[in-house]
Scaffold this motif. Structure first.
Motif, short mmCIF file in Angstrom:
data_model
loop_
_atom_site.label_atom_id
_atom_site.label_comp_id
_atom_site.label_asym_id
_atom_site.label_seq_id
_atom_site.Cartn_x
_atom_site.Cartn_y
_atom_site.Cartn_z
N THR A 123 52.97 6.40 -22.33
CA THR A 123 51.66 5.74 -22.50
C THR A 123 51.85 4.36 -23.12
O THR A 123 52.91 4.06 -23.68
N HIS A 124 50.79 3.55 -23.05
CA HIS A 124 50.87 2.21 -23.64
C HIS A 124 51.14 2.29 -25.14
O HIS A 124 51.93 1.52 -25.68
N PHE A 125 50.48 3.24 -25.83
CA PHE A 125 50.69 3.35 -27.27
C PHE A 125 52.11 3.83 -27.57
O PHE A 125 52.75 3.36 -28.50
N GLU A 126 52.62 4.75 -26.77
CA GLU A 126 53.98 5.24 -26.99
C GLU A 126 54.99 4.10 -26.85
O GLU A 126 55.90 3.95 -27.69
N VAL A 127 54.80 3.29 -25.82
CA VAL A 127 55.71 2.16 -25.59
C VAL A 127 55.68 1.23 -26.80
O VAL A 127 56.72 0.79 -27.31
N LYS A 128 54.45 0.94 -27.28
CA LYS A 128 54.29 0.01 -28.41
C LYS A 128 54.96 0.57 -29.68
O LYS A 128 55.71 -0.13 -30.35
N TYR A 129 54.72 1.84 -29.97
CA TYR A 129 55.28 2.42 -31.21
C TYR A 129 56.81 2.49 -31.15
O TYR A 129 57.49 2.18 -32.11
N LEU A 130 57.34 2.92 -30.00
CA LEU A 130 58.80 3.06 -29.91
C LEU A 130 59.47 1.69 -29.94
O LEU A 130 60.55 1.54 -30.52
N ALA A 131 58.81 0.68 -29.33
CA ALA A 131 59.38 -0.68 -29.35
C ALA A 131 59.46 -1.21 -30.78
O ALA A 131 60.35 -1.99 -31.12
N ARG A 132 58.52 -0.77 -31.64
CA ARG A 132 58.55 -1.20 -33.05
C ARG A 132 59.57 -0.43 -33.87
O ARG A 132 59.69 -0.61 -35.07
N GLY A 133 60.23 0.55 -33.23
CA GLY A 133 61.24 1.35 -33.94
C GLY A 133 60.63 2.53 -34.68
O GLY A 133 61.29 3.16 -35.50
N GLU A 134 59.34 2.83 -34.41
CA GLU A 134 58.72 3.98 -35.08
C GLU A 134 59.18 5.29 -34.42
O GLU A 134 59.51 5.30 -33.23
N THR A 135 59.12 6.36 -35.20
CA THR A 135 59.42 7.68 -34.64
C THR A 135 58.12 8.27 -34.09
O THR A 135 57.08 8.17 -34.73
N CYS A 136 58.19 8.82 -32.90
CA CYS A 136 57.03 9.51 -32.33
C CYS A 136 57.35 11.00 -32.25
O CYS A 136 58.50 11.39 -32.02
N TRP A 137 56.29 11.80 -32.45
CA TRP A 137 56.46 13.25 -32.52
C TRP A 137 55.61 13.93 -31.47
O TRP A 137 54.59 13.39 -31.04
N GLN A 138 56.03 15.13 -31.10
CA GLN A 138 55.27 15.89 -30.09
C GLN A 138 55.17 17.35 -30.51
O GLN A 138 56.13 17.93 -31.02
N LEU A 139 54.00 17.92 -30.28
CA LEU A 139 53.84 19.37 -30.40
C LEU A 139 53.62 19.94 -29.01
O LEU A 139 52.85 19.39 -28.22
N ASP A 140 54.33 21.02 -28.71
CA ASP A 140 54.10 21.77 -27.48
C ASP A 140 53.56 23.13 -27.88
O ASP A 140 54.27 23.94 -28.50
N ILE A 141 52.30 23.32 -27.57
CA ILE A 141 51.56 24.50 -28.02
C ILE A 141 51.30 25.39 -26.81
O ILE A 141 50.89 24.90 -25.75
N THR A 142 51.51 26.70 -26.97
CA THR A 142 51.27 27.63 -25.85
C THR A 142 50.16 28.60 -26.21
O THR A 142 50.11 29.10 -27.34
N LYS A 143 49.30 28.87 -25.25
CA LYS A 143 48.28 29.91 -25.43
C LYS A 143 48.89 31.23 -24.92
O LYS A 143 49.12 31.38 -23.72
N PRO A 144 49.17 32.18 -25.80
CA PRO A 144 49.80 33.43 -25.35
C PRO A 144 48.93 34.14 -24.31
O PRO A 144 47.71 33.98 -24.29
N SER A 145 49.58 34.94 -23.49
CA SER A 145 48.85 35.58 -22.37
C SER A 145 47.75 36.52 -22.87
O SER A 145 46.76 36.73 -22.19
N ASP A 146 47.92 37.08 -24.08
CA ASP A 146 46.89 38.01 -24.57
C ASP A 146 45.96 37.37 -25.60
O ASP A 146 45.26 38.07 -26.32
#
Ligand SMILES: C[S@@+](CC[C@H](N)C(=O)[O-])C[C@H]1O[C@@H](n2cnc3c(N)ncnc32)[C@H](O)[C@@H]1O
Length: 212
Positions: free
Chosen positions: A181-204
């Motif tokens: 994304t545009h914001f991701e490009v901007k933050y990473l270019a500034r040398g900032e660390t970006c984080w991600q959560l991968d969340i799953t909805k269990p089947s039950d």
């Protein structure tokens, strides 16, 4: 499986008006593409939406952006490339999801670099009663991808995801060469660390809206 209801106010579904000029997707759209529909909330100028549509021809993406100027920019690039699997929407994602997304219909939801809401913690996505409704729109085993450059935002969202919503959640660092994304490009270019959560909805997993 569900979450601890005592920690989350019930989302007031009936108080949410449809977006202005609301045009729902057809029932055929939801039926024909069952298992292959994704939603992006706060899609900005559409960089991720376009890349995703290009790289995932078997998936439909509905990309929603509330700010008019950004939506117009996204619409312009989407129109220029005419993807059959990308729908761009100018609306508040809360109102659009309430009136436009059937229960258990989404394979994945992207929330990439949401506004951090420093003065309004109640407006952060995992702190909102709406989050329970959003979970109900995910299919069993559906996923939410949340990214931010703000470590505190991600840490809080992680705690909420695990402790309150009781969801399997993985935290990772976004690769420094990622350009979703545009914001991701901007933050990473500034040398900032970006984080991600991968969340799953269990089947039950069952929210109070999975039957609504
Ligand atoms: C910090 S920007 C990030 C944009 C894009 N995802 C990116 O990473 O480049 C957050 C975006 O979310 C949009 N947004 C915030 N709340 C929204 C809502 N309820 N519905 C739709 N868009 C929303 C804002 O208008 C803004 O464009």
């Amino acid at each position: 499986m569900t979450f601890n209801h005592q920690f989350s106010r019930l989302f007031q579904l009936d108080k949410i008006q449809p977006p202005r000029d609301f045009l729902p997707m057809s029932s055929d759209f939801w039926q024909i593409n069952v298992n292959n529909i994704c939603l992006e909330i706060g899609a900005g100028k559409g960089k991720h939406a376009l890349q995703f549509a290009k790289n995932n021809p078997n998936f439909q993406l509905i990309a929603i952006e509330r700010t008019e100027q950004k939506f117009v920019a996204m619409q312009k690039v989407a129109n220029a490339e005419t993807f059959a699997n990308l729908t761009v929407i100018h609306a508040d994602a809360v109102a659009w999801a309430v009136h436009g997304v059937p229960k258990q219909s989404l394979a994945q939801i992207f929330i990439l670099y949401p506004n951090p809401e420093p003065h309004n913690p109640n407006q952060r996505w995992l702190n909102m009663p709406f989050f329970e409704f959003l979970l109900s729109r995910l299919q069993p085993n559906g996923k939410i991808t949340l990214a931010s450059n703000i470590a505190d935002y991600i840490d809080e969202a992680y705690q909420k995801s695990v402790d309150i919503w009781q969801l399997p959640t993985l935290k990772s660092q976004v690769p420094t060469d990622s350009e979703r994304t545009h914001f991701e490009v901007k933050y990473l270019a500034r040398g900032e660390t970006c984080w991600q959560l991968d969340i799953t909805k269990p089947s039950d997993y069952c929210t109070r809206f999975d039957d609504v």
